[in-house]
Design a protein around this motif. Structure first.
Motif, PDB file in Angstrom:
ATOM      1  N   LEU A 122       0.843  -1.199   0.000  1.00 62.77           N
ATOM      2  CA  LEU A 122       0.000   0.000   0.000  1.00 62.77           C
ATOM      3  C   LEU A 122       0.881   1.253   0.000  1.00 62.77           C
ATOM      4  N   GLN A 123       0.478   2.238  -0.777  1.00 67.43           N
ATOM      5  CA  GLN A 123       1.220   3.492  -0.849  1.00 67.43           C
ATOM      6  C   GLN A 123       0.527   4.555   0.008  1.00 67.43           C
ATOM      7  N   PHE A 124       1.328   5.372   0.646  1.00 65.96           N
ATOM      8  CA  PHE A 124       0.804   6.510   1.395  1.00 65.96           C
ATOM      9  C   PHE A 124       1.521   7.761   0.927  1.00 65.96           C
ATOM     10  N   GLY A 125       0.743   8.754   0.517  1.00 63.70           N
ATOM     11  CA  GLY A 125       1.345   9.984   0.025  1.00 63.70           C
ATOM     12  C   GLY A 125       0.587  11.211   0.469  1.00 63.70           C
ATOM     13  N   VAL A 126       1.249  12.358   0.356  1.00 61.65           N
ATOM     14  CA  VAL A 126       0.673  13.638   0.776  1.00 61.65           C
ATOM     15  C   VAL A 126       0.891  14.653  -0.335  1.00 61.65           C
ATOM     16  N   SER A 127      -0.095  15.526  -0.527  1.00 53.05           N
ATOM     17  CA  SER A 127       0.056  16.628  -1.495  1.00 53.05           C
ATOM     18  C   SER A 127       0.026  17.953  -0.740  1.00 53.05           C
ATOM     19  N   PRO A 128       1.170  18.384  -0.222  1.00 50.99           N
ATOM     20  CA  PRO A 128       1.208  19.578   0.621  1.00 50.99           C
ATOM     21  C   PRO A 128       1.223  20.874  -0.181  1.00 50.99           C
ATOM     22  N   PHE A 129       0.956  21.963   0.498  1.00 47.88           N
ATOM     23  CA  PHE A 129       1.221  23.298  -0.043  1.00 47.88           C
ATOM     24  C   PHE A 129       2.661  23.320  -0.556  1.00 47.88           C
ATOM     25  N   GLY A 130       2.882  23.938  -1.716  1.00 49.29           N
ATOM     26  CA  GLY A 130       4.154  23.780  -2.412  1.00 49.29           C
ATOM     27  C   GLY A 130       5.383  24.348  -1.734  1.00 49.29           C
ATOM     28  N   ILE A 131       5.201  25.301  -0.810  1.00 57.77           N
ATOM     29  CA  ILE A 131       6.360  25.949  -0.185  1.00 57.77           C
ATOM     30  C   ILE A 131       6.517  25.467   1.250  1.00 57.77           C
ATOM     31  N   TRP A 132       7.636  24.836   1.534  1.00 60.74           N
ATOM     32  CA  TRP A 132       7.953  24.373   2.889  1.00 60.74           C
ATOM     33  C   TRP A 132       8.458  25.555   3.711  1.00 60.74           C
ATOM     34  N   LYS A 133       9.575  26.115   3.305  1.00 58.47           N
ATOM     35  CA  LYS A 133      10.130  27.346   3.885  1.00 58.47           C
ATOM     36  C   LYS A 133      10.768  28.153   2.760  1.00 58.47           C
ATOM     37  N   ASN A 134      10.885  29.432   2.981  1.00 59.13           N
ATOM     38  CA  ASN A 134      11.595  30.293   2.046  1.00 59.13           C
ATOM     39  C   ASN A 134      13.055  30.447   2.460  1.00 59.13           C
ATOM     40  N   VAL A 174       6.437   8.994   4.157  1.00 61.42           N
ATOM     41  CA  VAL A 174       5.546   8.922   3.002  1.00 61.42           C
ATOM     42  C   VAL A 174       6.242   8.132   1.900  1.00 61.42           C
ATOM     43  N   ASP A 175       5.436   7.515   1.046  1.00 57.53           N
ATOM     44  CA  ASP A 175       5.994   6.804  -0.114  1.00 57.53           C
ATOM     45  C   ASP A 175       6.134   7.735  -1.300  1.00 57.53           C
ATOM     46  N   TYR A 176       5.274   8.741  -1.356  1.00 57.76           N
ATOM     47  CA  TYR A 176       5.371   9.736  -2.417  1.00 57.76           C
ATOM     48  C   TYR A 176       4.885  11.076  -1.891  1.00 57.76           C
ATOM     49  N   ILE A 177       5.323  12.130  -2.545  1.00 58.58           N
ATOM     50  CA  ILE A 177       4.883  13.475  -2.178  1.00 58.58           C
ATOM     51  C   ILE A 177       4.528  14.231  -3.455  1.00 58.58           C
ATOM     52  N   VAL A 178       3.433  14.993  -3.370  1.00 61.48           N
ATOM     53  CA  VAL A 178       2.935  15.742  -4.536  1.00 61.48           C
ATOM     54  C   VAL A 178       2.815  17.216  -4.155  1.00 61.48           C
ATOM     55  N   PRO A 179       3.919  17.955  -4.136  1.00 62.44           N
ATOM     56  CA  PRO A 179       3.813  19.379  -3.793  1.00 62.44           C
ATOM     57  C   PRO A 179       2.906  20.102  -4.776  1.00 62.44           C
ATOM     58  N   GLN A 180       2.006  20.900  -4.251  1.00 58.15           N
ATOM     59  CA  GLN A 180       1.084  21.656  -5.092  1.00 58.15           C
ATOM     60  C   GLN A 180       1.798  22.934  -5.570  1.00 58.15           C
ATOM     61  N   ILE A 181       2.334  22.859  -6.767  1.00 58.35           N
ATOM     62  CA  ILE A 181       3.050  24.014  -7.327  1.00 58.35           C
ATOM     63  C   ILE A 181       2.110  24.675  -8.332  1.00 58.35           C
ATOM     64  N   TYR A 182       1.157  25.410  -7.816  1.00 59.30           N
ATOM     65  CA  TYR A 182       0.080  25.941  -8.645  1.00 59.30           C
ATOM     66  C   TYR A 182       0.388  27.340  -9.197  1.00 59.30           C
ATOM     67  N   TRP A 183       1.660  27.732  -9.165  1.00 66.41           N
ATOM     68  CA  TRP A 183       2.045  29.050  -9.646  1.00 66.41           C
ATOM     69  C   TRP A 183       2.702  28.942 -11.020  1.00 66.41           C
ATOM     70  N   GLU A 184       2.706  30.036 -11.737  1.00 65.71           N
ATOM     71  CA  GLU A 184       3.262  30.062 -13.087  1.00 65.71           C
ATOM     72  C   GLU A 184       4.764  30.366 -13.049  1.00 65.71           C
ATOM     73  N   PHE A 185       5.436  30.174 -14.171  1.00 62.87           N
ATOM     74  CA  PHE A 185       6.866  30.466 -14.278  1.00 62.87           C
ATOM     75  C   PHE A 185       7.159  31.921 -13.932  1.00 62.87           C
ATOM     76  N   GLY A 186       6.277  32.822 -14.343  1.00 63.88           N
ATOM     77  CA  GLY A 186       6.536  34.239 -14.150  1.00 63.88           C
ATOM     78  C   GLY A 186       5.968  34.824 -12.878  1.00 63.88           C
ATOM     79  N   HIS A 187       5.574  33.988 -11.947  1.00 59.59           N
ATOM     80  CA  HIS A 187       5.017  34.508 -10.695  1.00 59.59           C
ATOM     81  C   HIS A 187       6.062  35.380  -9.989  1.00 59.59           C
TER      82      HIS A 187
END
Length: 391
Positions: A244-256, A290-303
């Motif tokens: 069984l796989q367990f994964g998380v899709s967190p907000f894309g930025i951990w820290k700046n 986690v077995d996989y992580i899916v960071p939500q990178i919902y911003w554009e190249f030019g952000h």
């Protein structure tokens, strides 16, 4: 250019296909699918349309939301049927919806991951706690244990992450789900502690004042409890079935970088999951929680403050030399909206950029209805379809 530099971002001319091509199916407030009515035939038709769309776009993995607001899209002894499944919380559907959806999904050779929100109880804060709980089924854990609830700044209810009873309930719920249904994995989204902060009175300060280590900061206290859930779910699922796989899709930025030199090359003005959601996502990768992580990178190249390329590069480095799979979460829903997203090549360029890295194992798109709505996103979606055919 990369953030705060004069170095241009180069988009590869060639596309590198990856193994995982996935789609989120959002069921909270019926974003992607309707409620089941009558004998459920209309719902089955909606699912068949979803699966036809997956085949059309070569999607081979679904993250299908089955726990939206402390409820279930499946038969459970721990949680009531969801109001977003049958219209009324606790109302039984005419057939085992999740079993049927999984069966039909796997007939098409598509993996099925059960997407769960661990803490959320209410989707909005328009009602008081007392009034909202009256709309819930008596079987709901929140109704049975109102003392285990806290509120965000707008009055939305969540399970108190700092209570052991809550942690046990979440872990048991995941085990029950995986025991009774043929899922390939369990998937958590980005909602841990709330984005907008906690209510000034209905929060977890009582638990914090009872902590054993008086030197522990409030932030570390909260992160410790969230870590317990992530680790506990992973261990419980692996004990039951190592595949069984367990994964998380967190907000894309951990820290700046301005906060921590190990953070992403993003503006100090950006929100950080480490601080806002108390989700130490990098720690989960490093520890193998986690077995996989899916960071939500919902911003554009030019952000201006959180460019796609900088954040993608950060996660590539985080997952390097680990056993954790990295899938990039793409904001397909933003196509055609404004700014750089008016460029119909924005999404396909993101895939070309991300997939050049060996560490990237796949791409996940939010959300399903964007692929069928047409409207402003259609041109970009059709370009994505053509790109994904290059397998």
């Amino acid at each position: 250019c990369y953030y705060n530099t004069e170095k241009p971002v180069e988009i590869p001319t060639e596309f590198t296909p990856k193994k995982v091509k996935a789609l989120w199916v959002s069921n909270v407030v019926n974003i992607d699918l309707p409620v089941v009515v009558g004998d459920g035939e209309a719902y089955k038709q909606a699912i068949n349309k979803l699966l036809d769309t997956c085949e059309e776009f070569h999607i081979n993995t679904l993250y299908f939301q089955v726990r939206t607001t402390n409820d279930a899209f499946y038969k459970s002894k721990l949680n009531p049927y969801s109001r977003f499944l049958t219209g009324i919380e606790g109302k039984e559907p005419p057939f085992d919806v999740l079993a049927w959806v999984i069966q039909e999904t796997k007939k098409r050779g598509i993996e099925f991951h059960a997407w769960c929100n661990p803490y959320r109880v209410s989707a909005n804060g328009t009602l008081s706690q007392e009034d909202y709980l009256k709309t819930c089924d008596p079987h709901n854990f929140a109704v049975r244990h109102p003392e285990l609830l806290i509120q965000d700044a707008t009055g939305k209810l969540i399970l108190n992450p700092a209570r052991d009873e809550v942690k046990e309930f979440i872990i048991y719920s995941m085990v029950e789900l995986a025991m009774n249904y043929d899922v390939d994995g369990v998937h958590f989204d980005d909602y841990f502690y709330p984005y907008g902060g906690l209510h000034n009175e209905h929060d977890d300060t009582a638990e914090y004042h009872e902590r054993i280590n008086l030197e522990e900061s409030l932030g570390d206290f909260r992160r410790r409890h969230v870590n317990d859930v992530i680790k506990g779910v992973h261990e419980a699922l692996k004990k039951m079935n190592p595949s069984l796989q367990f994964g998380v899709s967190p907000f894309g930025i951990w820290k700046n970088k301005g906060t921590d030199p190990n953070g992403s090359n993003t503006s100090p003005k950006c929100s950080e999951s480490f601080v806002t959601q108390y989700a130490d996502t990098v720690f989960w990768v490093q520890e193998g929680y986690v077995d996989y992580i899916v960071p939500q990178i919902y911003w554009e190249f030019g952000h201006k403050i959180a460019p796609f390329a900088d954040i993608c590069d950060f996660w590539v480095d985080v997952c390097k030399d680990t056993d954790v799979k990295l899938y990039i979460g793409h904001g397909a829903y933003r196509l055609g909206s404004k700014g750089d997203w008016l460029n119909s090549d924005e999404l396909t360029d993101q895939l070309k950029y991300a997939n050049q890295f060996e560490q990237v194992d796949g791409n996940v798109f939010f959300t399903y209805h964007t692929f069928t709505d047409g409207l402003e996103a259609e041109e970009g979606i059709r370009k994505l379809q053509k790109l994904l055919e290059e397998v």
